[in-house]
Design a protein around this motif. Structure first.
Motif, PDB file in Angstrom:
ATOM      1  N   SER A  74       4.053   8.280  18.539  1.00 39.38           N
ATOM      2  CA  SER A  74       2.858   7.951  19.311  1.00 39.38           C
ATOM      3  C   SER A  74       1.611   7.995  18.445  1.00 39.38           C
ATOM      4  O   SER A  74       0.653   7.260  18.683  1.00 39.38           O
ATOM      5  CB  SER A  74       2.752   8.944  20.467  1.00 39.38           C
ATOM      6  N   ALA A  75       1.590   8.880  17.456  1.00 32.94           N
ATOM      7  CA  ALA A  75       0.421   8.999  16.588  1.00 32.94           C
ATOM      8  C   ALA A  75       0.838   9.572  15.256  1.00 32.94           C
ATOM      9  O   ALA A  75       1.854  10.278  15.148  1.00 32.94           O
ATOM     10  CB  ALA A  75      -0.622   9.907  17.244  1.00 32.94           C
ATOM     11  N   CYS A  76       0.037   9.256  14.261  1.00 35.54           N
ATOM     12  CA  CYS A  76       0.265   9.787  12.923  1.00 35.54           C
ATOM     13  C   CYS A  76      -1.108  10.226  12.415  1.00 35.54           C
ATOM     14  O   CYS A  76      -2.005   9.394  12.291  1.00 35.54           O
ATOM     15  CB  CYS A  76       0.853   8.671  12.074  1.00 35.54           C
ATOM     16  N   VAL A  77      -1.274  11.523  12.194  1.00 34.86           N
ATOM     17  CA  VAL A  77      -2.611  12.042  11.857  1.00 34.86           C
ATOM     18  C   VAL A  77      -2.577  12.903  10.597  1.00 34.86           C
ATOM     19  O   VAL A  77      -1.507  13.362  10.170  1.00 34.86           O
ATOM     20  CB  VAL A  77      -3.195  12.884  13.034  1.00 34.86           C
ATOM     21  N   ALA A  78      -3.755  13.115  10.039  1.00 28.14           N
ATOM     22  CA  ALA A  78      -3.872  13.946   8.839  1.00 28.14           C
ATOM     23  C   ALA A  78      -3.840  15.424   9.224  1.00 28.14           C
ATOM     24  O   ALA A  78      -4.420  15.835  10.233  1.00 28.14           O
ATOM     25  CB  ALA A  78      -5.166  13.625   8.113  1.00 28.14           C
ATOM     26  N   GLY A  79      -3.176  16.227   8.392  1.00 30.28           N
ATOM     27  CA  GLY A  79      -3.092  17.665   8.635  1.00 30.28           C
ATOM     28  C   GLY A  79      -4.246  18.408   8.008  1.00 30.28           C
ATOM     29  O   GLY A  79      -5.260  17.816   7.630  1.00 30.28           O
ATOM     30  N   GLY A  80      -4.078  19.716   7.893  1.00 32.69           N
ATOM     31  CA  GLY A  80      -5.151  20.556   7.360  1.00 32.69           C
ATOM     32  C   GLY A  80      -4.662  21.439   6.239  1.00 32.69           C
ATOM     33  O   GLY A  80      -3.557  21.257   5.710  1.00 32.69           O
ATOM     34  N   ILE A  81      -5.472  22.410   5.882  1.00 27.02           N
ATOM     35  CA  ILE A  81      -5.179  23.255   4.719  1.00 27.02           C
ATOM     36  C   ILE A  81      -3.972  24.153   4.985  1.00 27.02           C
ATOM     37  O   ILE A  81      -3.038  24.210   4.199  1.00 27.02           O
ATOM     38  CB  ILE A  81      -6.417  24.088   4.336  1.00 27.02           C
ATOM     39  N   GLU A  82      -4.005  24.868   6.096  1.00 24.79           N
ATOM     40  CA  GLU A  82      -2.879  25.742   6.464  1.00 24.79           C
ATOM     41  C   GLU A  82      -1.972  25.017   7.439  1.00 24.79           C
ATOM     42  O   GLU A  82      -2.406  24.093   8.136  1.00 24.79           O
ATOM     43  CB  GLU A  82      -3.404  27.019   7.146  1.00 24.79           C
ATOM     44  N   ARG A  83      -0.716  25.467   7.504  1.00 24.23           N
ATOM     45  CA  ARG A  83       0.224  24.846   8.429  1.00 24.23           C
ATOM     46  C   ARG A  83      -0.327  24.865   9.859  1.00 24.23           C
ATOM     47  O   ARG A  83      -0.202  23.879  10.589  1.00 24.23           O
ATOM     48  CB  ARG A  83       1.572  25.572   8.363  1.00 24.23           C
ATOM     49  N   ALA A  84      -0.930  25.978  10.256  1.00 22.96           N
ATOM     50  CA  ALA A  84      -1.466  26.079  11.620  1.00 22.96           C
ATOM     51  C   ALA A  84      -2.534  25.004  11.872  1.00 22.96           C
ATOM     52  O   ALA A  84      -2.641  24.484  12.988  1.00 22.96           O
ATOM     53  CB  ALA A  84      -2.044  27.469  11.866  1.00 22.96           C
ATOM     54  N   ASP A  85      -3.307  24.657  10.842  1.00 24.81           N
ATOM     55  CA  ASP A  85      -4.313  23.595  10.994  1.00 24.81           C
ATOM     56  C   ASP A  85      -3.619  22.257  11.258  1.00 24.81           C
ATOM     57  O   ASP A  85      -4.095  21.443  12.056  1.00 24.81           O
ATOM     58  CB  ASP A  85      -5.177  23.464   9.730  1.00 24.81           C
ATOM     59  N   SER A  86      -2.510  22.046  10.575  1.00 22.54           N
ATOM     60  CA  SER A  86      -1.762  20.797  10.759  1.00 22.54           C
ATOM     61  C   SER A  86      -1.175  20.741  12.175  1.00 22.54           C
ATOM     62  O   SER A  86      -1.190  19.691  12.814  1.00 22.54           O
ATOM     63  CB  SER A  86      -0.659  20.681   9.716  1.00 22.54           C
ATOM     64  N   VAL A  87      -0.655  21.867  12.655  1.00 19.07           N
ATOM     65  CA  VAL A  87      -0.101  21.887  14.013  1.00 19.07           C
ATOM     66  C   VAL A  87      -1.224  21.601  15.018  1.00 19.07           C
ATOM     67  O   VAL A  87      -1.045  20.823  15.961  1.00 19.07           O
ATOM     68  CB  VAL A  87       0.577  23.235  14.329  1.00 19.07           C
ATOM     69  N   ARG A  88      -2.387  22.204  14.797  1.00 20.73           N
ATOM     70  CA  ARG A  88      -3.544  21.948  15.676  1.00 20.73           C
ATOM     71  C   ARG A  88      -3.898  20.465  15.711  1.00 20.73           C
ATOM     72  O   ARG A  88      -4.157  19.912  16.762  1.00 20.73           O
ATOM     73  CB  ARG A  88      -4.765  22.729  15.181  1.00 20.73           C
ATOM     74  N   ALA A  89      -3.896  19.827  14.539  1.00 18.51           N
ATOM     75  CA  ALA A  89      -4.224  18.390  14.463  1.00 18.51           C
ATOM     76  C   ALA A  89      -3.201  17.578  15.256  1.00 18.51           C
ATOM     77  O   ALA A  89      -3.557  16.634  15.963  1.00 18.51           O
ATOM     78  CB  ALA A  89      -4.270  17.932  13.008  1.00 18.51           C
ATOM     79  N   GLY A  90      -1.943  17.960  15.169  1.00 19.47           N
ATOM     80  CA  GLY A  90      -0.910  17.257  15.924  1.00 19.47           C
ATOM     81  C   GLY A  90      -1.048  17.488  17.419  1.00 19.47           C
ATOM     82  O   GLY A  90      -0.940  16.561  18.225  1.00 19.47           O
ATOM     83  N   LEU A  91      -1.320  18.727  17.775  1.00 19.35           N
ATOM     84  CA  LEU A  91      -1.435  19.099  19.191  1.00 19.35           C
ATOM     85  C   LEU A  91      -2.583  18.355  19.873  1.00 19.35           C
ATOM     86  O   LEU A  91      -2.513  18.048  21.075  1.00 19.35           O
ATOM     87  CB  LEU A  91      -1.648  20.617  19.268  1.00 19.35           C
ATOM     88  N   ALA A  92      -3.617  18.028  19.110  1.00 20.60           N
ATOM     89  CA  ALA A  92      -4.760  17.295  19.668  1.00 20.60           C
ATOM     90  C   ALA A  92      -4.337  15.897  20.148  1.00 20.60           C
ATOM     91  O   ALA A  92      -5.017  15.290  20.977  1.00 20.60           O
ATOM     92  CB  ALA A  92      -5.873  17.183  18.627  1.00 20.60           C
ATOM     93  N   GLU A  93      -3.203  15.405  19.638  1.00 15.39           N
ATOM     94  CA  GLU A  93      -2.713  14.077  20.036  1.00 15.39           C
ATOM     95  C   GLU A  93      -1.720  14.148  21.200  1.00 15.39           C
ATOM     96  O   GLU A  93      -1.247  13.125  21.677  1.00 15.39           O
ATOM     97  CB  GLU A  93      -2.017  13.394  18.845  1.00 15.39           C
TER      98      GLU A  93
END
Ligand code: CTP
Ligand code: MG
Length: 221
Positions: A74-93
């Motif tokens: 459904s979406a492909c987004v950029a992650g963040g510095i820590e893994r938790a930041d990347s999960v947050r970016a995914g969760l926003a979608e």
């Protein structure tokens, strides 16, 4: 219920040491990312997928998903510095009406329906999360900075935890909003007071860390 998978692939893969991110390292013929994408897409439990990649790798990831025929992305987004930041970016979608979220490391390519079913089941029994875990074979010691043993940790009550990890969507949103940066999502949910259950893991969910791991997993496919 609608189950959304967040496939986190935004790490740099420093320990693998290639000149591209770990998710794009070759596993056999294809980029590593293709394997978990295909498997999540084929899962009867997964309704939609959000892929999280290093900034600048969104386009190659979308092309790859199209190439392997992953219609659930459904979406492909950029992650963040820590893994938790990347999960947050995914969760926003992930839309507000999603019931459950599965968070999975792209670095564990051999995900399958059996383990997905095992982590989703406890959610209908009221658990705040469920994670696959393997018993630890070696005796464990807690040591200080000089290598001096402080204590022996009871191995019977210790598990090595893997992904996919499953959570009710709201539980994971609240836990991550608290800003905790635990090394896995279950850690964030635990820190927020959630009850997380360990279910049987799978040795084939080995995480690719080094080139040896890539070779081993390629042979298991
Ligand atoms: N991950 C991520 N965003 C980060 C860090 C990690 O999405 N900022 C993802 C990785 O892509 C991987 C999973 O989390 O799928 C587990 O991380 P790890 O195995 O540590 O991968 P890397 O961080 O890429 O590897 P290294 O630690 O060797 O750099
Ligand atoms: Mg890492």
């Amino acid at each position: 219920m609608s189950v959304w998978a967040i496939l986190v692939a935004a790490g740099r893969g420093e320990r693998l040491g290639l000149d591209q991110p770990k998710a794009f390292a070759k596993l056999g013929e294809d980029p590593l990312l293709a394997e978990p994408l295909r498997r999540l897409d084929e899962s009867e439990w997964v309704d939609a997928i959000v892929v999280v990649v290093p900034s600048g790798w969104e386009e190659p990831a979308i092309l790859l998903a199209e190439e392997v025929g992953c219609g659930k992305v459904s979406a492909c987004v950029a992650g963040g510095i820590e893994r938790a930041d990347s999960v947050r970016a995914g969760l926003a979608e992930v839309p507000a009406d999603a019931v459950a979220v599965l968070v999975h490391d792209a670095a564990r390519p051999l995900v399958g329906d059996a383990v997905i079913a095992r982590v989703l089941a406890p959610l209908s029994e009221g658990w705040d999360g469920a994670v696959p875990g393997l018993p630890v074979a070696d005796t464990l010691k807690r040591v200080d900075g000089d290598g001096r043993v402080l204590e022996t940790v009871g191995r019977d009550s210790v598990y090595a935890v893997q992904t996919p990890q499953a959570f009710p969507a709201g539980v994971l949103r609240r836990a991550l909003a608290a800003g905790d940066a635990a090394s896995d999502c279950a850690g964030s949910v635990e820190a927020a007071g959630g009850r997380v259950k360990v279910v049987d893991g799978d040795p084939r969910l080995l995480k690719v860390t080094t080139a040896d791991d890539l070779a081993r997993i390629a042979a298991w496919r």
